[in-house]
Design an enzyme around this catalytic site. Structure first.
Site, PDB file in Angstrom:
ATOM      1  N   ILE A 194      11.651  15.920  47.796  1.00 42.63           N
ATOM      2  CA  ILE A 194      12.977  16.089  47.213  1.00 42.63           C
ATOM      3  C   ILE A 194      13.092  17.453  46.535  1.00 42.63           C
ATOM      4  O   ILE A 194      12.094  18.108  46.250  1.00 42.63           O
ATOM      5  CB  ILE A 194      13.292  14.975  46.198  1.00 42.63           C
ATOM      6  CG1 ILE A 194      12.292  15.011  45.023  1.00 42.63           C
ATOM      7  CG2 ILE A 194      13.286  13.611  46.875  1.00 42.63           C
ATOM      8  CD1 ILE A 194      12.633  14.050  43.905  1.00 42.63           C
ATOM      9  N   HIS A 227       7.662  17.960  45.689  1.00 45.61           N
ATOM     10  CA  HIS A 227       8.726  18.755  46.289  1.00 45.61           C
ATOM     11  C   HIS A 227       8.296  19.487  47.561  1.00 45.61           C
ATOM     12  O   HIS A 227       9.102  20.213  48.140  1.00 45.61           O
ATOM     13  CB  HIS A 227       9.249  19.759  45.260  1.00 45.61           C
ATOM     14  CG  HIS A 227       9.653  19.128  43.972  1.00 45.61           C
ATOM     15  ND1 HIS A 227      10.732  18.278  43.868  1.00 45.61           N
ATOM     16  CD2 HIS A 227       9.096  19.182  42.721  1.00 45.61           C
ATOM     17  CE1 HIS A 227      10.846  17.858  42.615  1.00 45.61           C
ATOM     18  NE2 HIS A 227       9.859  18.381  41.908  1.00 45.61           N
ATOM     19  N   GLY A 261      15.005  18.913  40.355  1.00 48.84           N
ATOM     20  CA  GLY A 261      16.236  18.714  39.600  1.00 48.84           C
ATOM     21  C   GLY A 261      16.714  19.995  38.950  1.00 48.84           C
ATOM     22  O   GLY A 261      17.914  20.286  38.901  1.00 48.84           O
ATOM     23  N   ASP A 269       7.093  25.814  39.502  1.00 48.21           N
ATOM     24  CA  ASP A 269       7.038  24.349  39.426  1.00 48.21           C
ATOM     25  C   ASP A 269       6.290  23.852  40.652  1.00 48.21           C
ATOM     26  O   ASP A 269       6.854  23.658  41.714  1.00 48.21           O
ATOM     27  CB  ASP A 269       8.448  23.758  39.381  1.00 48.21           C
ATOM     28  CG  ASP A 269       8.435  22.269  39.074  1.00 48.21           C
ATOM     29  OD1 ASP A 269       7.396  21.620  39.326  1.00 48.21           O
ATOM     30  OD2 ASP A 269       9.450  21.749  38.595  1.00 48.21           O
TER      31      ASP A 269
END
EC number: 1.1.1.n12
Length: 736
Positions: free
Chosen positions: A530, A515, A533, A510
C-alpha cells in the site's frame, strides 16, 4: 424491525437444495424475490444414485408460489457446469450457498480410502469448485456473498466422523481465506455450523430431535449473511432451534520458555505448563497478523531481556496503567537531521510534483530562482527522529510495531523550511490515551535550527489491542481534527499515482516493507503493498498550497489530517477543498472506489498581506546592495555606451541562508539603462541566482563566474551566453 430484507434481482445458487436445509434456503430466497438455481444430484445421503426429481420438485414449488427458479443436476465437483446454469438462465451470479454434502460415517480404523476421498470431494473440493467458478464473475461485478457449511463435528470433532470432521473444518479455513481475498471486491464469505434435521442427520440424531431442529430455524441466518446490507465477513456461526451464536478463537497469554543463546528444552515446557494453559486474561486473535505480531513481540523480548522463563505478559494487566502513565513526558534521545536540496527534491517527486506542471519546478529544480522545500517535508524530519529505535526504549511502553497504525498527523511551521540545513529534533511522549480497542500514543517532535524553532510535528500512533487499562480517553494536548463543511467543495483536484509511487516515496526514508514487499503486505492483510499514508498526505497538502496559496510556502502555517483507509499505488487521489477564511478544509478520496482515505483535515494559511518570508523590498543592506547601488550611480554617466555593448536585461536573485534575500534588475537594453530593486518589469533575458557572499567573491575577482556556474554556486537560466558580458559590467563599473 425495519423493512423486509429483499433479494429482488439477485441470483442465488444453492447446492444440495433438493431437500432439508438446501430446500429451506431455496424457498426462503425465492419468497423474497431472488432468482434461484436449485442444484441437487438426486442421490441419497451416502452419495449413491442420482436423478432430477429432487431438484425439479423444489423448482416447481417455487414457481407455484410465484417465484423464479431453474434446476441443475450436476455434481458440485463440476462447479463450472453448476454456475453456468445460473449464467445461462439469469446472466449473473450473486450468492453461492455451499450446502451439498454426504455422510460415510465409520470409526477411524474402518475408514476406507474411498470413504475418506468421497467426503472430501463432495464437501471440500465441491465447495471449492463451485465457488471458484463464481469467483471471477463476483469480482467483475464488485459484489458477492458466499456461505460455507461446516458443522459441530468439524469444530469439536465427533466419534465415527473423522473424514467428515476433517473436511468440515477445512471449509472454515477456505472461508477465512476467501473473506480476506474477497473483501476489496465486496465479496463476503461466512461459515455456518447448522444443527438441523436432514437426510444426513437422521443417522446420528434421535427422530424427535430431528423434528425439533427444523431447517426453517437455520435459513434466516443464511439470508441475513447473504443480504447486500450485511457487512459480516469471515464469521463462524453455530445455529439451530432458533438460536444463533458466533464463535472466535481464544489464546492463552502463554509463556516464553527459552533463553537467548540457550537451547529450548522439554523440561522448560513442563515447568511452564500451567502458564501455557492458563486462559486468564486470554487474547482473542482475529488475523494472522495478530498471531504473527505476538511472535515478533516474543522475539523482541528474548533479544532484549536475554530470556524470560516467567510469563511477563500476564503481569501486564496489573501494571499497564502505571506503565503507560509513566511513559508520559518521557523524551527520546536528541536527533540531528541534515539534508540538502537532493532530499527536498526527492520528497517533492515522491508526493507528485512533476515537470508537467511548470509551477512545480520550484520544488524539483535547485536552480529555480525561488527553489523551496515543500512544507510537508517537515514530517520526514520529525519521522526520522522516531525511527532510530528510541520509541521502543521508552519506559512504560511495550510496543509491537506490527500492530502500530498511524492515526493522525499534525505539522506546524514557524518559518519556511530552509532549502538545505541541519536540524536538531527533540521528541517527547505528550500523552497516552486508552481507546478500549487500543492505545493512542501522542508524540510531539520539535525541530530546531540552532536555537530557533522551525517546525512542530505531532504523531498520533494507535497500538492495536493494547487498550482497556483504565486510562483517560481524551487529552487537551491533542491537536484536534475538524469536520469538513456541509456543502459542496470549493475546489477539487485529482492526481493519478504511479505504480512506483510507494517505491519512490520510500526513498525519503520511510523504509517500512509494507509499502514495497508483497509478502510483508500479505502478512499485514493487504493484497499488495500500500501507499504510505504520509505520501497521500503530501499529495493533498501540495494541492491545497497550489490552489489557495499559489505555491507560496511562506503562507503555509499548519496542517492536520486523519488517516482513514489505505491507498494502492496506481489509484487516483481526489482532493476536495473548502475555503473558510485562512483555513482550508479538505478530504481525500480514492476516485476509483469513492473511499475516503484522509478525513477531517485542514491547512491553515497565513493572510496574504505581510506574510512573505522576505520580499525583495525587505532585502536590506546585504553586501550586494552596495554593489547594485554603485552600478546604478555609474550608469547615469555611461549608460548609453553600456546599453549599446550589452543589450540585455539581467535579473538577480541574491540568497542569504538558503532563502532569497533580495531581487535586483540591471536593465541594459532600454534607454540609458537602469538598476532597480525587484524583479524585471518585462521579460528578463538572463536570470542569475547566487548567494550574497558568492556575489561579492565574483565582484572582488576571487571567484570566476564560469567556475561558480559549473560548481553549482551560481545558477542561471534564460540566455546563459549573455552572462559572459557580466564580468565586464562588474569589473569596470562596480569598483567600490
Amino acid at each position: 424491525m425495519g423493512s423486509p430484507l429483499r433479494f429482488d434481482g439477485r441470483v442465488v445458487l444453492v447446492t444440495g437444495a433438493g431437500a432439508g436445509l438446501g430446500r429451506a434456503y431455496a424457498l426462503a430466497f425465492a419468497e423474497r424475490g431472488a432468482l434461484v438455481v436449485v442444484n441437487d444430484l438426486g442421490g441419497d445421503f451416502k452419495g449413491v444414485g442420482k436423478g432430477s426429481l429432487a431438484a425439479d420438485k423444489v423448482v416447481e414449488e417455487i414457481r407455484r408460489r410465484g417465484g423464479k427458479a431453474v434446476a441443475n443436476y450436476d455434481s458440485v465437483e463440476e462447479g463450472e457446469k453448476v454456475v453456468k446454469t445460473a449464467l445461462d438462465a439469469f446472466g449473473r451470479i450473486d450468492v453461492v450457498v455451499n450446502n451439498a454434502g454426504i455422510l460415510r460415517d465409520r470409526s477411524f480404523a474402518r475408514i476406507s480410502d474411498e470413504d475418506w476421498d468421497i467426503i472430501h470431494r463432495v464437501h471440500l473440493r465441491g465447495s471449492f469448485q463451485v465457488t471458484r467458478a463464481a469467483w471471477e464473475h463476483m469480482k467483475k461485478q464488485k459484489y458477492g456473498r458466499i456461505i460455507m457449511t461446516s458443522s459441530a463435528s468439524g469444530i469439536y470433532g465427533n466419534f465415527g466422523q473423522a473424514n467428515y470432521s476433517a473436511a468440515k473444518l477445512g471449509l472454515l479455513g477456505l472461508a477465512n481465506s476467501l473473506a480476506i481475498e474477497g473483501r476489496k471486491s465486496n465479496i463476503h464469505c461466512n461459515t455456518i455450523a447448522p444443527n438441523a434435521g436432514s437426510r444426513m442427520t437422521q443417522t446420528v440424531m434421535p427422530e424427535d430431535l430431528v423434528e425439533a431442529l427444523k431447517p426453517e430455524y437455520v435459513a434466516p441466518l443464511v439470508l441475513w449473511l447473504c443480504h447486500e446490507s450485511c457487512e459480516e465477513n469471515g464469521g463462524l456461526f453455530e445455529v439451530g432451534a432458533g438460536w444463533i451464536g458466533k464463535l472466535r478463537w481464544e489464546r492463552t497469554l502463554g509463556a516464553i520458555v527459552r533463553q537467548k543463546n540457550h537451547p529450548m528444552t522439554p523440561e522448560a515446557v513442563k515447568a511452564n505448563w500451567k502458564k501455557i494453559c492458563d486462559f486468564e486474561n486470554a487474547s482473542k486473535p482475529q488475523s494472522i497478523q495478530e498471531s504473527t505480531g505476538s511472535i515478533i513481540e516474543v522475539l523482541s523480548k528474548i533479544d532484549s531481556e536475554g530470556g524470560v522463563s516467567a510469563n511477563h505478559t500476564s503481569r501486564a494487566t496489573s501494571t499497564a496503567t502505571s506503565g503507560f502513565a509513566g511513559a508520559i513526558g518521557q523524551k527520546l534521545p536528541p536527533f540531528s537531521y541534515a539534508y540538502t536540496e537532493l532530499e527536498a527534491i526527492m520528497y517533492a517527486l515522491g508526493v507528485g510534483a512533476s515537470i508537467k506542471d511548470p509551477k512545480d519546478l520550484k520544488f524539483i529544480y535547485e536552480g529555480s530562482s525561488d527553489f523551496s522545500c515543500l512544507p510537508t517535508f517537515g514530517v520526514i524530519i520529525g519521522q526520522k527522529s522516531m525511527m532510530g529505535g528510541g520509541l521502543a526504549e521508552i519506559p512504560g511502553l511495550s510496543i509491537n510495531f506490527a500492530k502500530v497504525l498511524h492515526g493522525e498527523q499534525y505539522l506546524e511551521l514557524y518559518k519556511p523550511l530552509p532549502r538545505a540545513g541541519k536540524l536538531k529534533c527533540e521528541a517527547v511522549v505528550a500523552d497516552v490515551l486508552d481507546k478500549g480497542s487500543g492505545v493512542v500514543i501522542i508524540m510531539d517532535v520539535y525541530s530546531y535550527s540552532e536555537k530557533e524553532l522551525i517546525c512542530h510535528n505531532q504523531f498520533s500512533l494507535f497500538l492495536v489491542g493494547s487498550g482497556g487499562f483504565g486510562g483517560k480517553r481524551t487529552s487537551d494536548k491533542v491537536k484536534v481534527a475538524v469536520a469538513i463543511p456541509n456543502r459542496p467543495p470549493d475546489a477539487v483536484l485529482t492526481d493519478t499515482t504511479s505504480l512506483n509511487q510507494a517505491a519512490l516515496y520510500r526513498l525519503s526514508g520511510d523504509w517500512n516493507p509494507l509499502h514495497i514487499d508483497p509478502n510483508f503486505a500479505s502478512l499485514a492483510g493487504f493484497d499488495k503493498p500500500i501507499l504510505h499514508g504520509l505520501c497521500t498526505f503530501g499529495f493533498s497538502a501540495r494541492r491545497v498550497l497550489q490552489q489557495f496559496a499559489d505555491n507560496d510556502v511562506s503562507r503555509f502555517k499548519a496542517i492536520k489530517a486523519r488517516f482513514a483507509k489505505p491507498v494502492y499505488p496506481g489509484q487516483t487521489l481526489q482532493t476536495e477543498m473548502w475555503k473558510e477564511g485562512n483555513r482550508i478544509h479538505f478530504q481525500t478520496k480514492v476516485q476509483e472506489t469513492g473511499d475516503i482515505v484522509i478525513s477531517n483535515a485542514y491547512v491553515d494559511l497565513a493572510p496574504t498581506s505581510g506574510t512573505s518570508a522576505k520580499t525583495p523590498s525587505e532585502g536590506g543592506k546585504l553586501q550586494s546592495t552596495f554593489v547594485f547601488e554603485e552600478i546604478g550611480r555609474r550608469l547615469k554617466d555611461i549608460g548609453p555606451e553600456v546599453v549599446k555593448k550589452v543589450n540585455a536585461v539581467f535579473e538577480w536573485h541574491i540568497t542569504k541562508g538558503g532563502n532569497i534575500g533580495a531581487k535586483w534588475t540591471i536593465d541594459l537594453k532600454s534607454g540609458s539603462g537602469k538598476v532597480y530593486q525587484g524583479p524585471a518589469k518585462g521579460a528578463a533575458d538572463t536570470t542569475i541566482i547566487l548567494s550574497d557572499e558568492d556575489f561579492m567573491e565574483v565582484v572582488l575577482g576571487k571567484l570566476d563566474p564560469q567556475k561558480a556556474f559549473f560548481s553549482g554556486r551560481l545558477k542561471a537560466r534564460g540566455n546563459i551566453m549573455l552572462s559572459q558580458k557580466l564580468q565586464m559590467i562588474l569589473k569596470d563599473y562596480a569598483k567600490l
